[in-house]
Design an enzyme around this catalytic site. Structure first.
Site, mmCIF file in Angstrom:
data_model
loop_
_atom_site.group_PDB
_atom_site.id
_atom_site.type_symbol
_atom_site.label_atom_id
_atom_site.label_comp_id
_atom_site.label_asym_id
_atom_site.label_seq_id
_atom_site.Cartn_x
_atom_site.Cartn_y
_atom_site.Cartn_z
ATOM 1 C CE LYS A 20 0.831 -13.430 -7.183
ATOM 2 N NZ LYS A 20 0.811 -14.409 -6.015
ATOM 3 N NE ARG A 23 -6.049 -15.922 -6.704
ATOM 4 C CZ ARG A 23 -5.361 -14.615 -7.168
ATOM 5 N NH1 ARG A 23 -4.017 -14.644 -7.608
ATOM 6 N NH2 ARG A 23 -6.379 -13.634 -7.254
#
Length: 309
Positions: A240, A274
């Site tokens: 991210k 995830r």
């Protein structure tokens, strides 16, 4: 006390008490003793991380199979990026994800989730064998609750504020953790009242989704306040932007930072992670479980006998 001085046991103070094992699809998870690794497989030409590497059907299916071989418990199949962009019809999204769901279901008992916010897509994918609907829009389309309630599927409820695929500039929060927790509790209440039992709900604080890097870092260091809600918590920290901005790294060089964020989240109670880089994530998860006393070491040889191996 500074965060760095706190023990792992104190970090885990917010971890929910032991609950019964969960059946998700063909697999059973005891989240008091294990963490599930969810592999990301995007069948999109413009995905956040791989930029279309698994857009072709054969590559998407092969990526799912490779993730299972590498130890993933779960594969998350997506046909539409979260990032702002043009809408994709339900028919076009199904053209992308449904063949992957069907092919993987025919070959494996791995948990299959579909990253979608459209009720029509959710219904068709559940019928084809998907076990989980991963709605990253925070139930923007509330009818998705009815779809999941009428099945045996699990629903992931994620915090995000904007309408799907739209810009949410300069998000502001008074206390991001409190506000995310309140949002999730309200949406969970809606799902429960819509007929989905608690044992089929998962929450996700939505790192980077309508949040800047400071918000995502605060969620990471205080994740125990989210896991204290009492439902299994999924974290999607892999590659991210908050990781990249924290260590000044492009997407291709965020593995170590992603693993560090993942481990800290697990220590505070996250039980589904995830991740894009499955072999590395699986090894880090198994080590973290062992340090936290959730599992025994795979081997015991060092200084355990007269001869040191």
């Amino acid at each position: 006390m500074p965060l760095a001085a706190r023990s792992l046991s104190s970090l885990a103070e917010g971890v929910p008490r032991r609950r019964p094992a969960r059946r998700i699809g063909a697999r059973t998870f005891d989240f008091s003793t294990s963490v599930a690794v969810m592999a990301v497989v995007n069948r999109t030409p413009d995905s956040f991380y791989d930029r279309g590497r698994t857009f072709e059907l054969e590559r998407a299916v092969a990526a799912c199979e490779a993730a299972v071989t590498a130890g993933a418990d779960w594969v998350d199949i997506g046909g539409v990026p979260f990032a702002p962009g043009p809408a994709l019809s339900a028919a076009d999204e199904l053209d992308r994800v449904l063949p992957v769901v069907t092919a993987v279901r025919d070959r494996s008992d791995v948990v299959i989730s579909v990253d979608t916010f459209l009720p029509e897509v959710a219904r068709a994918c559940i019928a084809a064998g998907a076990d989980v609907i991963n709605d990253t829009t925070g139930l923007f389309h509330p009818e998705i609750v009815d779809v999941v309630a009428d099945s045996d599927a699990t629903l992931v409820i994620t915090h995000s504020l904007a309408a799907p695929r739209t810009v949410y500039p300069r998000p502001e929060y008074g206390d991001v953790v409190h506000e995310v927790a309140a949002f999730l509790e309200e949406r969970v209440g809606h799902a429960l009242s819509g007929g989905i039992p608690e044992e089929r709900l998962v929450i996700d604080p939505g790192h980077d989704l309508n949040k800047n890097t400071l918000h995502s870092l605060e969620l990471t260091r205080r994740l125990g306040e989210i896991t204290a809600i009492g439902l299994p918590t999924l974290v999607a920290v892999s590659n991210k932007d908050f990781v990249g901005e924290s260590i000044d790294a492009p997407k291709s060089e965020r593995l170590e930072g992603s693993i560090a964020a993942m481990v800290l989240c697990i220590a505070q109670g996250a039980r589904i992670v995830r991740m894009h880089n499955v072999p590395e994530a699986v090894a880090a998860v198994r080590m973290t479980e062992t340090i936290l006393g959730m599992r025994a070491p795979a081997l015991l040889r060092h200084n355990m006998g007269d001869v040191n191996d």
